[in-house]
Motif scaffolding. Structure first.
Motif: not given
Length: 866
Positions: A154-168
């Motif tokens: 139910v939190h797809p945006q949270a996954w995207q935020v943390i994936d972006d963080l790990v990528s950075i």
């Protein structure tokens, strides 16, 4: 151990390595699309000498090279996979018969994107795993699109935020330029701001995204990165994450961050060191959380009663306790070294306490012995056997070292030498006492050891006990403390006097209406206002300040306990002692006045005022919530005490022959008439005999000293509790003291005023000690009566009864000032500053006459100025 040594971080490195491979195209020709050419086949399809290979899952070999060099393989088709989310294109090669699932696995090997999260689109349709490339009509140079599959959350945006963080983080670890480190902090803030705040059940799955994405490991890797600025960036990000979660989220939600912070602690403990500042911050933060989360045998189990998931396992707490116990042990050893002379740090002690408490509570909950754990406990009987043994060994080790430390303290205190590294001893003792409560005989062993170091313990209490700390563990053991340490502990329970004048409760009182007007100012005031401090002024007098306040305390207490006001009665055997008057109800407002009296006494103790009155033992015991016995009424009612003693000491046969002629009734005089009260139902028909005479005496004492004044005592206690914030603290204040301790705090010194000590604590301004006026002054004081000296001292300082320590216990030294006023003027005083002023009188006789005037009881007040 370095970061690379950790199995956990090894896995994360592999994951992050795969993410970094998204960026290996630095050497490719630039174009609108970043092209990554990937040739993949089974190991037996290509000679190993033709490739530079790295092992990936599914036994695939990856080879990165310029796109043009791959056109030499006519038996295979080339196709492109456009990665929509990252703006990159993969160049893949395969056989027409290869399954779409194989293509997904090739993409996973090259990018690290999980297979289950991939969707391949060609010709507007999603490609199915079981179909081949030829079945999907994928020909040479065909273009496919890779889009992300929506996670089941139910939190797809949270996954995207943390994936972006790990990528950075990956890009920074690679040393890539043009990456903004501040974006890590912004991603963390975005993640925290969207944390569900409507309950743990919603917050826990959300926060698990942070762990599932390996974000803690990525940030720790950045912290250990050799590239310039990465360590600082990671440190700032982790600090921001922890501090923001504490400040912005409710306590229950904040505590759910414990698994995340635990992961940070584990990773940093392996990668950096236990003295690393960031590790210590994470450890302290975890300690502040574990008190409020479920601690159990396994973090995968559930508590059936509360249906609350176990967040942290007990086994994950033990290493921190062990680590911190070692720190404390090292600190204790260092504190005994005269050269090093530093002890355990406050942060280590605080963290030790934070981790020990949940471990101790878990043992209490799960061992379920129904009593204390035996010294020779069979550690294999219960699930926490290892932890029980561990904590017991830890307790004995630290207590043994503390015993040596206390021996050193006692030796140095007696020699008046040294005072370093000891400030955490009390806090460690408190935690060891808490552990000792688990084991049979351990608590007795603890107190036996402390009794050998009573001098050290008392010194530590007076020197280091701080306001706001919990000292109940020692307050109940009055045999281990002395008056000074008990007084200090009780003062820590009372509110602290404030000096901010804008917060003071102001009073303007007419001396002729002292009691009534004081009642109006104190009884009707908000307790919080009274705790802020008092400012006192008498009407039509210029004097203000602390000296006037001291005078008011003394005068109002003398009025409250004046027997003529019917609130209290003096004990026949000791006229200084007072007991509530059972007949006080002659005044309809008597209970309100008892509440007022409780407030005044609490304020007097809070302001360290000696007011010249003390309580009777029976009254004192009731305020402490204790029972009153026969021996406790000796001063309050010596006649009743003697009569009860005779009843108990009489020959049983004489009592049984009804020689006493007593029944279970009590005759009292109330408002001029006799009243009969039955001590038991139908008591007038129950004869006192040898078997029930003890019960008769107990009931008689209870009715006389408890029941008859229960309302008065209750209202006095309530007024006292108004100042100390609650009734529990009110009882603890009295329970923690001996009656003689309260005597010293309220009444002051019982010794006669020593003129020599007075003189030793006095300095001069305008006069020299050798001047005749000074010689005459002390000669006159030597010749005064004890009462005249008290009046002179009161005129000088607004203190009539010295503290137990004598003049050395006053807030300041005393001063004699030379004034330039006319020789016919009487002495004046500045009581706030302990100053007496008089001109240079020409003779001893003149000075004697002036001092005689101010040492009269009715003149000794109201001469002071500010």
């Amino acid at each position: 151990m370095t970061l690379l040594d950790s199995p956990t971080i090894d896995c994360v490195q592999q994951r992050i390595k795969r993410k970094l491979e998204d960026y290996v195209d630095d050497d490719l020709p630039s174009s609108d699309d970043d092209l990554v050419s990937v040739r993949m086949r089974k190991d037996d399809d290509l000679p190993s000498s033709t490739t530079t290979s790295t092992s990936f899952p599914h036994q695939f070999t990856t080879h990165f090279q310029p796109r043009a060099s791959l056109f030499s393989l006519p038996d295979r088709i080339q196709f492109f996979v456009r990665m929509i989310s990252q703006g990159k294109t993969l160049v893949l090669h395969g056989n027409p018969n290869d399954k779409i699932k194989t293509v997904h696995e090739m993409i996973h090997s090259a990018t690290g994107i999980p297979v289950m999260e991939q969707r391949l689109i060609y010709g507007g349709k999603q490609l199915q795993w079981e179909h081949s490339l030829s079945h999907c009509r994928i020909t040479n140079d065909a273009g496919l699109h890779l889009v992300g599959r929506m996670r089941s959350t139910v939190h797809p945006q949270a996954w995207q935020v943390i994936d972006d963080l790990v990528s950075i983080v990956c890009r920074l670890c690679k040393g890539e330029r043009g990456v903004c480190p501040k974006s890590i902090k912004s991603r963390l803030s975005e993640f925290l701001n969207k944390t569900p705040k409507d309950g743990i059940d919603h917050a826990a799955p959300y926060l698990n995204i942070f762990l599932s994405s390996s974000a803690p490991a990525a940030l720790v890797m950045l912290y250990m990165s050799p590239h310039n600025g990465n360590k600082e960036c990671a440190e700032e990000a982790i600090q921001h994450f922890i501090k923001s979660s504490r400040n912005a989220l409710p306590r229950p939600i904040y505590s759910e961050f414990a698994p995340i912070v635990l992961e940070f602690c584990k990773l940093l403990g392996r990668a950096a060191a236990h003295d690393d500042p960031l590790y210590r911050l994470c450890r302290s933060s975890l300690g502040s959380m574990v008190e409020f989360v479920k601690i159990g045998r396994s973090s995968k189990n559930y508590d059936v009663g509360s249906y609350k998931k176990v967040v942290i396992a007990v086994q994950e707490i033990v290493p921190f306790v062990d680590e911190l116990a070692s720190k404390l042990s090292e600190g204790l050893v260092s504190s005994m070294d005269p050269i090093v002379s530093y002890g355990p740090s406050a942060s280590d002690v605080r963290d030790f306490a934070a981790f020990v408490r949940p471990l101790r509570d878990a043992i209490i909950d799960q061992v379920a012995l129904g009593s204390l754990i035996p010294m020779h406990y069979n550690h294999n009987l219960h699930c926490y056997s290892d932890e029980v043994k561990f904590l017991y060994v830890l307790y004995h080790d630290l207590l043994a070292k503390l015993q040596l430390c206390l021996n050193k303290v006692e030796d140095l205190v007696q020699k008046e030498k040294g005072d370093g590294g000891w400030d955490q001893y009390l806090s460690i003792l408190k935690e060891l006492h808490n552990i000792a409560e688990l084991y049979q005989g351990a608590e007795e062993y603890f107190w036996t050891n402390l009794r050998r170091n009573k001098v050290s313990l008392c010194y530590l209490i007076v020197r280091y006990a701080k306001r706001g700390e919990d000292y109940k563990w020692i307050l109940e053991h009055k045999d281990l403390t002395d008056f000074e340490s008990r007084r200090h502990l009780v003062m820590m329970l009372l509110p602290e006097v404030k000096d901010e004048y804008e917060e003071l409760h102001e009073m303007l009182i007419d001396r002729s209406q002292l009691l009534a007007e004081s009642f109006e100012y104190i009884a009707h005031a908000d307790p919080e206002t009274l705790r802020g401090g008092l400012f006192m002024e008498f009407k039509n007098e210029e004097a203000t300040g602390p000296g006037v306040l001291r005078e008011w305390f003394f005068l109002v207490c003398q009025a409250i306990f004046n027997p003529q006001n019917a609130l209290f009665v003096a004990c026949p055997n000791d006229r200084r002692r007072f007991f509530p008057n059972p007949a006080s109800k002659v005044d309809p407002m008597h209970l309100e006045y008892f509440s007022f009296a409780g407030r005044v006494i609490a304020l007097a103790l809070m302001h360290k005022m000696q007011v010249g009155i003390v309580f009777d033992r029976a009254f004192f015991l009731q305020l402490a919530g204790l029972n009153v016995s026969l021996e406790d009424i000796k001063d309050a009612d010596p006649y009743l005490y003697s009569s009860c003693k005779q009843i108990l000491d009489m020959d049983p046969s004489a009592v049984d022959q009804d020689a006493l002629g007593l029944t279970f009734v009590w005759e009292i005089e109330e408002l001029g008439s006799m009243k009969v009260l039955e001590l038991l139902p139908d008591g007038k028909h129950i004869t006192v005999n040898s078997r029930n005479r003890k019960e008769y005496v107990d009931l008689l004492i209870r009715h006389r000293f408890v029941t008859s004044v229960s309302q008065q005592v209750r209202h006095f206690a309530r007024g006292f509790a108004d100042i100390v914030t609650d009734e529990e603290i009110q009882k603890l204040c009295f329970k923690s003291l001996e009656l003689e301790d309260l005597d010293g705090m309220l009444h002051g010194s019982e010794s006669a005023i020593s003129v020599d000590e007075w003189k030793a604590h006095t300095e001069y301004n305008g006069y020299k000690e050798t001047d005749p006026q000074i010689y005459w002054f002390w000669k006159i004081v030597h010749g005064m009566t004890a009462e005249q000296r008290k009046i002179l001292l009161f005129f000088w300082t607004s203190v009539k009864y010295l503290p137990v320590e004598g003049f050395g216990g006053l807030a300041s030294r005393l001063y004699i000032y030379k004034s330039n006023e006319s020789l016919d003027r009487l002495p004046s005083s500045h009581t706030c500053f302990y100053r007496i002023c008089f001109p240079a009188y020409p003779s001893l006789a003149v000075m004697q006459e002036r001092l005689n005037v101010i040492t009269q009881e009715h003149v000794g007040c109201s001469f002071g100025t500010w």
